[in-house]
Write a protein that holds these residues in place. Structure first.
Motif, PDB file in Angstrom:
ATOM      1  N   ALA A 141       0.828  -1.212   0.000  1.00  0.00           N
ATOM      2  CA  ALA A 141       0.000   0.000   0.000  1.00  0.00           C
ATOM      3  C   ALA A 141       0.857   1.256   0.000  1.00  0.00           C
ATOM      4  O   ALA A 141       0.577   2.212  -0.735  1.00  0.00           O
ATOM      5  N   ASN A 142       1.921   1.269   0.814  1.00  0.00           N
ATOM      6  CA  ASN A 142       2.774   2.456   0.885  1.00  0.00           C
ATOM      7  C   ASN A 142       3.579   2.650  -0.397  1.00  0.00           C
ATOM      8  O   ASN A 142       3.768   3.787  -0.848  1.00  0.00           O
ATOM      9  N   ILE A 143       4.030   1.558  -1.002  1.00  0.00           N
ATOM     10  CA  ILE A 143       4.723   1.662  -2.287  1.00  0.00           C
ATOM     11  C   ILE A 143       3.761   2.196  -3.352  1.00  0.00           C
ATOM     12  O   ILE A 143       4.127   3.035  -4.185  1.00  0.00           O
ATOM     13  N   PHE A 144       2.522   1.726  -3.310  1.00  0.00           N
ATOM     14  CA  PHE A 144       1.520   2.164  -4.280  1.00  0.00           C
ATOM     15  C   PHE A 144       1.219   3.655  -4.126  1.00  0.00           C
ATOM     16  O   PHE A 144       1.076   4.373  -5.126  1.00  0.00           O
ATOM     17  N   ILE A 145       1.135   4.144  -2.880  1.00  0.00           N
ATOM     18  CA  ILE A 145       0.891   5.569  -2.646  1.00  0.00           C
ATOM     19  C   ILE A 145       2.025   6.408  -3.238  1.00  0.00           C
ATOM     20  O   ILE A 145       1.787   7.438  -3.883  1.00  0.00           O
ATOM     21  N   ILE A 146       3.272   5.966  -3.025  1.00  0.00           N
ATOM     22  CA  ILE A 146       4.417   6.684  -3.590  1.00  0.00           C
ATOM     23  C   ILE A 146       4.344   6.695  -5.117  1.00  0.00           C
ATOM     24  O   ILE A 146       4.590   7.724  -5.762  1.00  0.00           O
ATOM     25  N   PHE A 147       3.992   5.550  -5.688  1.00  0.00           N
ATOM     26  CA  PHE A 147       3.860   5.441  -7.144  1.00  0.00           C
ATOM     27  C   PHE A 147       2.775   6.383  -7.670  1.00  0.00           C
ATOM     28  O   PHE A 147       2.983   7.077  -8.679  1.00  0.00           O
ATOM     29  N   VAL A 148       1.628   6.422  -6.989  1.00  0.00           N
ATOM     30  CA  VAL A 148       0.513   7.276  -7.417  1.00  0.00           C
ATOM     31  C   VAL A 148       0.916   8.741  -7.369  1.00  0.00           C
ATOM     32  O   VAL A 148       0.664   9.504  -8.314  1.00  0.00           O
ATOM     33  N   LYS A 179      -7.630   5.743  -8.716  1.00  0.00           N
ATOM     34  CA  LYS A 179      -8.469   5.159  -9.771  1.00  0.00           C
ATOM     35  C   LYS A 179      -7.761   5.225 -11.121  1.00  0.00           C
ATOM     36  O   LYS A 179      -7.773   4.257 -11.902  1.00  0.00           O
ATOM     37  N   LYS A 180      -7.127   6.372 -11.398  1.00  0.00           N
ATOM     38  CA  LYS A 180      -6.412   6.560 -12.662  1.00  0.00           C
ATOM     39  C   LYS A 180      -5.241   5.586 -12.768  1.00  0.00           C
ATOM     40  O   LYS A 180      -5.001   4.989 -13.825  1.00  0.00           O
ATOM     41  N   ALA A 181      -4.521   5.400 -11.648  1.00  0.00           N
ATOM     42  CA  ALA A 181      -3.372   4.486 -11.639  1.00  0.00           C
ATOM     43  C   ALA A 181      -3.812   3.040 -11.830  1.00  0.00           C
ATOM     44  O   ALA A 181      -3.162   2.272 -12.549  1.00  0.00           O
ATOM     45  N   VAL A 182      -4.922   2.669 -11.178  1.00  0.00           N
ATOM     46  CA  VAL A 182      -5.461   1.308 -11.315  1.00  0.00           C
ATOM     47  C   VAL A 182      -5.893   1.047 -12.760  1.00  0.00           C
ATOM     48  O   VAL A 182      -5.638  -0.029 -13.312  1.00  0.00           O
ATOM     49  N   GLN A 183      -6.524   2.043 -13.372  1.00  0.00           N
ATOM     50  CA  GLN A 183      -6.937   1.912 -14.782  1.00  0.00           C
ATOM     51  C   GLN A 183      -5.728   1.737 -15.701  1.00  0.00           C
ATOM     52  O   GLN A 183      -5.750   0.954 -16.643  1.00  0.00           O
ATOM     53  N   LYS A 184      -4.643   2.465 -15.389  1.00  0.00           N
ATOM     54  CA  LYS A 184      -3.418   2.337 -16.168  1.00  0.00           C
ATOM     55  C   LYS A 184      -2.852   0.929 -16.061  1.00  0.00           C
ATOM     56  O   LYS A 184      -2.452   0.316 -17.050  1.00  0.00           O
ATOM     57  N   TYR A 232      -2.312  -1.941 -19.013  1.00  0.00           N
ATOM     58  CA  TYR A 232      -1.065  -2.611 -19.369  1.00  0.00           C
ATOM     59  C   TYR A 232      -1.180  -4.129 -19.269  1.00  0.00           C
ATOM     60  O   TYR A 232      -0.507  -4.875 -19.971  1.00  0.00           O
ATOM     61  N   ASN A 233      -2.088  -4.574 -18.366  1.00  0.00           N
ATOM     62  CA  ASN A 233      -2.266  -6.023 -18.210  1.00  0.00           C
ATOM     63  C   ASN A 233      -3.153  -6.589 -19.328  1.00  0.00           C
ATOM     64  O   ASN A 233      -3.175  -7.745 -19.593  1.00  0.00           O
TER      65      ASN A 233
END
Length: 312
Positions: free
Chosen positions: A41-48, A302-307, A311-312
């Motif tokens: 979760a924390n890595i994902f927040i940094i990525f977002v 939401k935008k990051a999840v859609q991205k 890609y998948n």
């Protein structure tokens, strides 16, 4: 007179928690899942925050900094916590113990400083909005974040040096799941009065000092907010600050209870249980709180999840 064992201690046995084998294994699995979710979760927040230009603002820069700390802060103690839940003897070398002590308290101090900076950021944004981006410019934000890390690791260095120079000859059973200050002091046969006073003063300076500054910031924020002409503006402001206040309450209440008081041997077991909150619960809740209570972050997620799905 009682003669203490003067044999030099080269390793400690972590007592951890006294749990039935089945219960210990169940808790082990649950804690492992919590750790994986926390780091992810924390890595994902940094990525977002890094990938969405709308979040390239001082507030989110500091949120990203907090998430980075929350990756490493639990990582220092999680291995020995998981180890402590297994039905076997748990040993840690003296060097490993001192390293864990240093990094655990340094990262905790860094987080305390960063939460204070985040409250100052909210104070400037609400009480001085016209000059917000001038005061909290990118260069200043980077300096403040680096200062938190430098201050956190410097404050604990002298304390760690003194703890490592103590003589440990009163047994090697450490009543904790990590190398905590009070548990180490209990095993020392040196005169610890001066180092206990140093630890208490340092804890007051870091924990109470930062907490007072945060309270002062929010008093000014509340005063400014109450002068807003519309209830919508007041509600929006309080909503923005609420997530930070939740994190502050979780972090400081537990740390004040554990460290801003004279060490007492009869409360070591209670401290061990309470320490689960800042070491395990808070790092998990931080990304959840900031995501659920912030509309901009939710949209970016939401935008990051859609991205990722694209890609998948």
């Amino acid at each position: 007179m009682l003669v203490k064992n003067t044999t030099s201690i080269t390793e400690f046995q972590l007592l951890g928690f006294s749990l039935v084998t089945e219960v210990g294994l169940s808790v082990f699995i649950m804690v492992s899942i919590i750790y994986i979710v926390t780091i992810s979760a924390n890595i994902f927040i940094i990525f977002v925050i890094a990938s969405d230009r709308r979040l390239h603002k001082p507030m989110y820069f500091f949120i990203g900094g907090l998430s980075f700390i929350e990756i490493w802060y639990p990582t220092v103690t999680f291995p020995t916590l998981l180890w402590a839940l297994l039905p076997r003897k748990k040993h840690i070398s003296l060097g490993g113990c001192m390293s864990q002590f240093y990094f655990h308290f340094s990262l905790g101090t860094t987080e305390s400083f960063l939460l204070t900076i985040m409250s100052y950021d909210r104070y400037v944004a609400i009480c001085n909005p016209l000059h917000y981006f001038i005061i909290m410019n990118p260069r200043t934000c980077k300096k403040l974040l680096l200062s938190c890390w430098a201050g956190g690791f410097t404050v604990i260095f002298v304390l760690c040096l003194q703890v490592s120079n103590l003589s440990y000859c009163d047994g090697n059973e450490l009543d904790h799941y990590y190398c905590d200050f009070a548990a180490l002091i209990k095993l020392s046969c040196s005169n610890t009065s001066s180092i206990e006073m140093l630890f208490f003063i340092s804890a007051c300076f870091v924990i109470l000092g930062c907490f007072v500054l945060i309270v002062m910031s929010y008093i000014q924020i509340i005063r400014t907010t109450m002068s807003f002409p519309t209830s919508t503006g007041r509600r929006r402001t309080f909503s923005t600050c609420a997530s930070h206040l939740i994190v502050v309450c979780l972090f400081y209440v537990t740390n004040i209870f554990m460290f801003v008081r004279p060490a007492a041997a009869d409360t070591l077991h209670l401290n061990k249980s309470v320490s689960i909150i800042p070491s395990v619960i808070t790092p998990l809740l931080n990304p959840i709180i900031y995501t659920l209570r912030n509309q901009e972050v939710k949209e970016a997620v939401k935008k990051a999840v859609q991205k990722l799905n694209f890609y998948n």
